[in-house]
Design an enzyme around this catalytic site. Structure first.
Site, mmCIF file in Angstrom:
data_model
loop_
_atom_site.group_PDB
_atom_site.id
_atom_site.type_symbol
_atom_site.label_atom_id
_atom_site.label_comp_id
_atom_site.label_asym_id
_atom_site.label_seq_id
_atom_site.Cartn_x
_atom_site.Cartn_y
_atom_site.Cartn_z
ATOM 1 N N GLY A 59 38.118 15.853 20.216
ATOM 2 C CA GLY A 59 37.667 15.225 21.463
ATOM 3 C C GLY A 59 36.932 13.945 21.139
ATOM 4 O O GLY A 59 36.547 13.725 19.992
ATOM 5 N N CYS A 86 38.315 19.258 14.154
ATOM 6 C CA CYS A 86 37.616 17.993 14.369
ATOM 7 C C CYS A 86 36.399 18.201 15.279
ATOM 8 O O CYS A 86 35.462 18.858 14.875
ATOM 9 C CB CYS A 86 38.597 16.951 14.920
ATOM 10 N N TYR A 87 36.439 17.695 16.512
ATOM 11 C CA TYR A 87 35.307 17.918 17.419
ATOM 12 C C TYR A 87 35.025 19.419 17.556
ATOM 13 O O TYR A 87 33.881 19.853 17.560
ATOM 14 C CB TYR A 87 35.610 17.320 18.796
ATOM 15 N N HIS A 183 42.878 16.960 10.963
ATOM 16 C CA HIS A 183 43.856 17.357 11.990
ATOM 17 C C HIS A 183 45.112 17.979 11.358
ATOM 18 O O HIS A 183 46.054 17.270 11.029
ATOM 19 C CB HIS A 183 44.267 16.129 12.817
ATOM 20 N N GLU A 185 47.350 19.527 12.860
ATOM 21 C CA GLU A 185 48.477 19.449 13.810
ATOM 22 C C GLU A 185 49.298 18.173 13.640
ATOM 23 O O GLU A 185 50.427 18.082 14.117
ATOM 24 C CB GLU A 185 47.960 19.552 15.255
ATOM 25 N N ASP A 241 65.335 18.243 32.140
ATOM 26 C CA ASP A 241 64.612 19.374 32.728
ATOM 27 C C ASP A 241 65.341 19.967 33.928
ATOM 28 O O ASP A 241 65.566 21.167 33.993
ATOM 29 C CB ASP A 241 63.198 18.955 33.161
ATOM 30 N N LYS A 384 59.085 20.188 25.949
ATOM 31 C CA LYS A 384 60.409 19.579 26.040
ATOM 32 C C LYS A 384 61.404 20.133 25.004
ATOM 33 O O LYS A 384 62.542 20.446 25.342
ATOM 34 C CB LYS A 384 60.252 18.066 25.830
#
Ligand code: XMP
Length: 532
Positions: A59, A86-87, A183, A185, A241, A384
């Site tokens: 964040g 992180c945050y 991070h 991710e 979609d 997606k």
């Protein structure tokens, strides 16, 4: 409609960082279902979710500042493993009695980190250059922080460090609490996926049963049950979609489905006809398909309007009006189906904490006068890439499933300034050439420069040129091409110069009204992918 309740899940608590959806996607890549919630979600609600693990995201704030997003101590006492990133890592330390302070310098970008592989988080992490003397191994991570953990909370031990960051990761194994300053991710963290896998499958003990084929099966069953012999109406845009949704509904309820395809005249060249060929009479699906050619109505409404958000609003609203008129002709239906997917939910501020950067018109805009009882959104929980997987499971042709993303407002937001039929022609023709040449250059290979999204846009700039002996004063086309994983961040793609030159020369020669071509180098942020 949602994912089966019995599905094991991990929840992501969102503190407003830019990679939050990415965290959730990475968890799902471990075959574990994952949802995002705001940090404001009450603790009782979190407790009731029965999650097997909790991940706190990054964040933009400093956790020790007044009014900064926070978490209650109870969150760490639920008996559920918690991983702070992180945050989230700093906040965990701060709330549990450690200290977080401003570092003397920001640590940003790819950074070498020494990790202790005896920690359950770092199992399987391999060293860049062989194990070092202390038993830790060196790998590369992605750092982005101003603050650092200067003192760990009681019970924690450090299990990773960098040159500038004494606590790059900390753990209290007995309580199942883990904190990572970097991070995992982000792909730049070489063993990031492994680390998240270690947490989700190892520490949290998730079995990993979340699969797309089981989604299709359970979803078809759920739709059948819910719809019964009722009628369903879907606004089909021809994008990924709504196409996947149409196929899913076709599989579940077949001719009880009516698809209305509003051709707003803002689509790519020939796209309206292509959509009709797939979903219309004689196509692959046994559904009712209605095409409405409404281009003129849209062009009239858009005439002279140049403010981007107003253009979006007009297109969104007009779309709904046309759709309503068509729906009135059909009469009462039981369900209205929407192709909402998870990032729409999160970005509209309904899921996590992300700011609404642009209003996505497929969410939040609902027809007022369509006679339906309920809404169904069977893809609401999917990202997606998961929607594409469902499409493949359902046997939708590859070219449709892997279609590039195309915004709801279509070319309306790829023409800077006011929209006219003439400008639409220019951008359609230029875009078709661009797509043709990229496809020809890529062939059957998937070259490293292949963009994840690319298109031509019309700038609102006219400039002087010379064609033959004539002076021209014409428009400039901008070519956009980006590499991106999640469309939240993006880099301009490194398309070979000769391909770009060919595209340029064909556009100038073949598209009347264009005398200049630019290549857009801007990454996101600070730019967005679309021009408006
Ligand atoms: P931006 O321009 O926000 O685009 O960087 C990110 C991705 O979203 C698509 N996009 C939209 N999709 N309705 C949509 O359905 C919209 O209003 C819209 N605006 C942008 C864009 O094409 C890109 O893939």
């Amino acid at each position: 409609m949602s994912v089966t309740q019995s599905e094991e899940k991990v929840i992501v608590i969102d503190f407003g960082g830019q990679y939050n959806q990415l965290v959730a996607r990475r968890v799902r890549e471990c075959n574990v279902y994952c949802e995002i919630y705001s940090y404001k979600t009450p603790i009782d609600q979190i407790r009731a979710m029965g999650a097997k693990g909790i991940i706190l995201t990054g964040g933009p704030n400093s956790c020790y500042e007044e009014g900064a997003p926070t978490a209650s101590k109870e969150l760490f006492e639920l008996g559920i493993p918690v991983l702070g990133l992180c945050y989230g890592a700093q906040l965990m330390q701060h709330v549990l009695g450690g200290r977080v302070e401003r570092a003397s310098a920001r640590e940003y970008g790819k950074t070498e980190v020494i990790v202790d592989t005896s920690s359950p988080l770092f199992t399987g992490v391999k060293d860049l250059r062989g194990e070092d003397a202390t038993g830790g191994v060196t790998t590369v991570c992605w750092m982005s922080h101003f603050d650092y953990i200067s003192k760990m909370a009681p019970g924690f031990e450090a299990v990773a460090y960098t040159d500038n960051c004494p606590v790059a990761a900390a753990q209290d194994k007995s309580r199942g609490l883990y904190a990572i300053q970097f991070h995992p991710e982000v792909l730049h963290t070489v063993y990031g996926r492994q680390m998240l896998h270690n947490f989700v499958r190892g520490v949290c003990g998730c079995a990993g049963t979340w699969r797309m084929d089981s989604f299709v099966e359970s979803s078809v069953k759920e739709i059948k049950q819910r719809v019964g012999d009722g009628k369903v109406l879907l606004a089909l845009s021809g994008g990924v979609d709504s196409s996947v949704l149409a196929a899913l509904l076709a599989r579940a309820i077949g001719p009880q489905l009516t698809c209305v395809f509003v051709d707003h005249g803002l689509m790519r060249k020939n796209e309206g006809d292509e959509v009709e060929a797939v979903f219309g009479k004689g196509g692959a699906f046994d559904i009712n398909f209605i095409r409405v050619n409404a281009a003129d109505r849209f062009y009239i409404k858009l005439a002279g309007v140049d403010e981007p958000e107003r253009k979006r609003k007009i297109i969104g609203e007009e779309f709904i009006r046309v759709f309503e008129e068509e729906a009135k002709k059909i009469g009462a239906v039981d369900f209205l189906a929407q192709g909402t997917i998870y990032p729409d939910v999160v970005e509209s501020g309904l899921g996590g904490e992300s700011a609404v950067i642009k209003s996505h018109h497929n969410v939040g805009g609902l027809p007022d006068y369509v006679d339906f009882k309920e809404i169904i959104e069977p893809l609401r929980d999917l990202f997606k890439d998961e929607v594409r997987k469902v499409g493949i499971q359902l046997g939708i042709p590859d070219y449709l499933v892997n279609r590039q993303p195309f915004p709801g407002p279509g070319l309306g937001i790829r023409i800077v300034g006011d929209v006219t039929a003439e400008k639409i022609r220019m951008v359609q023709d230029a875009d078709a050439i661009y797509r043709e040449e990229i496809a020809a250059a890529a062939g059957d290979t998937n070259p490293p420069w292949m963009p994840d999204q690319y298109f031509a846009a019309l700038t609102n700039m006219r400039s002087v040129g010379v064609m033959g002996d004539e002076r021209t004063y014409d428009y400039a086309i901008a070519l956009r091409a980006v590499k991106t994983i999640d469309f939240m961040t993006a880099e301009s793609a490194d398309i070979p110069w000769e391909v770009l030159q060919k595209v340029m020369s064909r556009i100038i020669n073949e598209v009347r009204g264009v005398n200049r071509v630019f290549y857009d180098l801007t990454s996101k942020p600070p730019g967005t992918i679309e021009m408006e």
